[in-house]
Motif scaffolding. Structure first.
Motif, PDB file in Angstrom:
ATOM      1  N   ARG A  89       1.508 -44.236   7.445  1.00  0.00           N
ATOM      2  CA  ARG A  89       0.060 -44.114   7.636  1.00  0.00           C
ATOM      3  C   ARG A  89      -0.227 -43.360   8.939  1.00  0.00           C
ATOM      4  NH1 ARG A  89      -3.346 -48.194   4.808  1.00  0.00           N
ATOM      5  NH2 ARG A  89      -2.058 -49.065   3.156  1.00  0.00           N
TER       6      ARG A  89
ATOM      7  N   ASP B  25       4.646 -43.466  -5.676  1.00  0.00           N
ATOM      8  CA  ASP B  25       5.762 -44.033  -4.909  1.00  0.00           C
ATOM      9  C   ASP B  25       6.979 -44.321  -5.796  1.00  0.00           C
ATOM     10  OD1 ASP B  25       4.123 -43.952  -2.699  1.00  0.00           O
ATOM     11  OD2 ASP B  25       3.655 -46.085  -2.680  1.00  0.00           O
TER      12      ASP B  25
ATOM     13  N   ARG C  47      10.937 -38.763   5.857  1.00  0.00           N
ATOM     14  CA  ARG C  47      11.650 -40.038   5.729  1.00  0.00           C
ATOM     15  C   ARG C  47      12.871 -40.065   6.650  1.00  0.00           C
ATOM     16  NH1 ARG C  47       9.021 -42.640   1.768  1.00  0.00           N
ATOM     17  NH2 ARG C  47      10.372 -44.414   2.206  1.00  0.00           N
TER      18      ARG C  47
ATOM     19  N   ARG D 166      -1.090 -44.845  -6.369  1.00  0.00           N
ATOM     20  CA  ARG D 166      -0.065 -44.894  -5.316  1.00  0.00           C
ATOM     21  C   ARG D 166       1.252 -45.450  -5.839  1.00  0.00           C
ATOM     22  NH1 ARG D 166      -0.342 -47.658  -0.381  1.00  0.00           N
ATOM     23  NH2 ARG D 166      -2.214 -48.822  -0.947  1.00  0.00           N
TER      24      ARG D 166
ATOM     25  N   ARG E 107      -6.848 -56.881  -2.317  1.00  0.00           N
ATOM     26  CA  ARG E 107      -7.160 -55.786  -1.371  1.00  0.00           C
ATOM     27  C   ARG E 107      -8.678 -55.572  -1.290  1.00  0.00           C
ATOM     28  NH1 ARG E 107      -3.388 -52.184   0.762  1.00  0.00           N
ATOM     29  NH2 ARG E 107      -2.780 -54.104   1.732  1.00  0.00           N
TER      30      ARG E 107
ATOM     31  N   LYS F 132       3.432 -58.044   0.950  1.00  0.00           N
ATOM     32  CA  LYS F 132       4.646 -57.835   1.752  1.00  0.00           C
ATOM     33  C   LYS F 132       4.393 -58.093   3.238  1.00  0.00           C
ATOM     34  CE  LYS F 132       4.667 -53.466   0.851  1.00  0.00           C
ATOM     35  NZ  LYS F 132       3.445 -53.388   0.037  1.00  0.00           N
TER      36      LYS F 132
HETATM   37  N1  LIG Z   1       9.034 -48.085   3.573  1.00  0.00           N
HETATM   38  C1  LIG Z   1       7.934 -47.439   3.141  1.00  0.00           C
HETATM   39  C2  LIG Z   1       6.651 -47.936   3.444  1.00  0.00           C
HETATM   40  C3  LIG Z   1       5.544 -47.239   3.009  1.00  0.00           C
HETATM   41  N2  LIG Z   1       5.719 -46.076   2.331  1.00  0.00           N
HETATM   42  C4  LIG Z   1       4.584 -45.244   1.916  1.00  0.00           C
HETATM   43  O1  LIG Z   1       3.439 -45.546   2.683  1.00  0.00           O
HETATM   44  C5  LIG Z   1       2.326 -45.892   1.849  1.00  0.00           C
HETATM   45  C6  LIG Z   1       1.534 -46.980   2.537  1.00  0.00           C
HETATM   46  O2  LIG Z   1       2.370 -48.117   2.604  1.00  0.00           O
HETATM   47  P1  LIG Z   1       1.799 -49.562   2.970  1.00  0.00           P
HETATM   48  O3  LIG Z   1       2.937 -50.518   2.867  1.00  0.00           O
HETATM   49  O4  LIG Z   1       1.094 -49.497   4.280  1.00  0.00           O
HETATM   50  O5  LIG Z   1       0.734 -49.793   1.804  1.00  0.00           O
HETATM   51  P2  LIG Z   1       0.155 -51.165   1.261  1.00  0.00           P
HETATM   52  O6  LIG Z   1       1.213 -51.790   0.394  1.00  0.00           O
HETATM   53  O7  LIG Z   1      -0.138 -52.017   2.460  1.00  0.00           O
HETATM   54  O8  LIG Z   1      -1.065 -50.777   0.498  1.00  0.00           O
HETATM   55  C7  LIG Z   1       2.952 -46.294   0.525  1.00  0.00           C
HETATM   56  O9  LIG Z   1       2.084 -46.074  -0.595  1.00  0.00           O
HETATM   57  C8  LIG Z   1       4.212 -45.427   0.455  1.00  0.00           C
HETATM   58  O10 LIG Z   1       3.926 -44.150  -0.070  1.00  0.00           O
HETATM   59  C9  LIG Z   1       6.983 -45.636   2.016  1.00  0.00           C
HETATM   60  O11 LIG Z   1       7.129 -44.608   1.347  1.00  0.00           O
HETATM   61  N3  LIG Z   1       8.074 -46.315   2.441  1.00  0.00           N
END
Ligand SMILES: Nc1ccn([C@@H]2O[C@H](COP(=O)(O)OP(=O)(O)O)[C@@H](O)[C@H]2O)c(=O)n1
Ligand SMILES: Nc1ncnc2c1ncn2[C@@H]1O[C@H](COP(=O)(O)OP(=O)(O)O)[C@@H](O)[C@H]1O
Length: 213
Positions: free
Chosen positions: A36, A167, A91, A163, A140, A13
């Protein structure tokens, strides 16, 4: 133009969001960094990540100038982020910043889990980016080991699965494909091919909207 990009962990993403934003000259927000950073600040202050009220207070004091912090890129930071991200109160606090970013003068590209469903339900284009868990874990793993982080591929896969499960099953803004989001499966696409596919989907959505309007 607002482009919403959602998808599970390490699906690409952020990589796509950055390139799509550069292509159209739009600002880009990696919204995962917000969660984060809230988790980082909570841990620094000794706040229990499961304490919704305290975590929301930390979120309201978040300094977005700290989102470039390399400490936010660790496996532990992702795991902690998904714990604070379960709280509706956290949120709600982060929603205002994301909306004001998205609804700026030129629009924006945002990537996360709930951009197309909650943050920008009326986005001009919605993409749901995915890839098999094994491929995402390998990507990753290569990213982390490339930065000199000692980690096993199996532990990265376990983290990604845990995760994704947390999520997708939480009550507040779960990770789910919006009904009007185009699916982009990058399992067999390299970064350039995924970028070209994303641009094709965006152009198709914009031309459909142009014909309709
Ligand atoms: N819009 C979002 C973005 C992230 N997150 C949370 O934040 C965590 C970290 O997101 P990230 O996009 O940095 O994780 P990666 O996809 O990069 O591993 C996710 O596992 C979700 O729990 C969320 O709840 N809503
Ligand atoms: N289509 C792809 N093919 C190979 N590697 C990719 C692809 N898309 C992203 N990557 C790599 O996978 C890792 C995770 O991508 P990233 O954009 O950080 O995912 P997300 O933002 O969904 O967590 C990064 O190291 C990135 O360079």
């Amino acid at each position: 133009m607002i482009v919403a990009i959602d998808g599970p962990a390490a699906s690409g993403k952020g990589t796509l969001g950055k390139r799509v934003a550069a292509h159209y000259g739009l600002p880009h927000l990696d919204t995962g960094l917000l969660y984060r950073a809230v988790a980082r600040d909570a841990l620094t202050q000794g706040v229990d990540l499961d304490d919704a009220e305290a975590a929301a207070k930390v979120a309201s004091a978040l300094d977005v100038a700290t989102l470039g912090d390399p400490a936010l890129r660790t496996v532990g930071a992702g795991e902690s982020a998904s714990r604070v991200a379960r709280h509706p109160a956290v949120r709600t606090v982060l929603l205002a910043y994301q909306r004001s970013f998205a609804y700026g003068p030129e629009g924006a590209v945002l990537d996360g889990r709930d951009i197309g469903t909650v943050i920008c339900p009326d986005a001009d284009v919605k993409l749901f980016v995915s890839a098999s868990p094994e491929v995402r874990a390998l990507r990753r793993f290569l990213e982390l080991t490339g930065r000199g982080v000692a980690v096993s591929e199996a532990s990265v896969l376990a983290d990604i699965r845990a995760r994704d499960e947390r999520d997708s099953t939480r009550g507040a803004a779960p990770l789910v494909r919006a009904p009007d989001a185009a699916l982009l499966d990058t399992t067999n696409l390299d970064i350039d091919a995924a970028f070209r596919a994303a641009i094709d989907l965006i152009e198709a959505a914009m031309s459909r909207a142009g014909r309709a309007g």
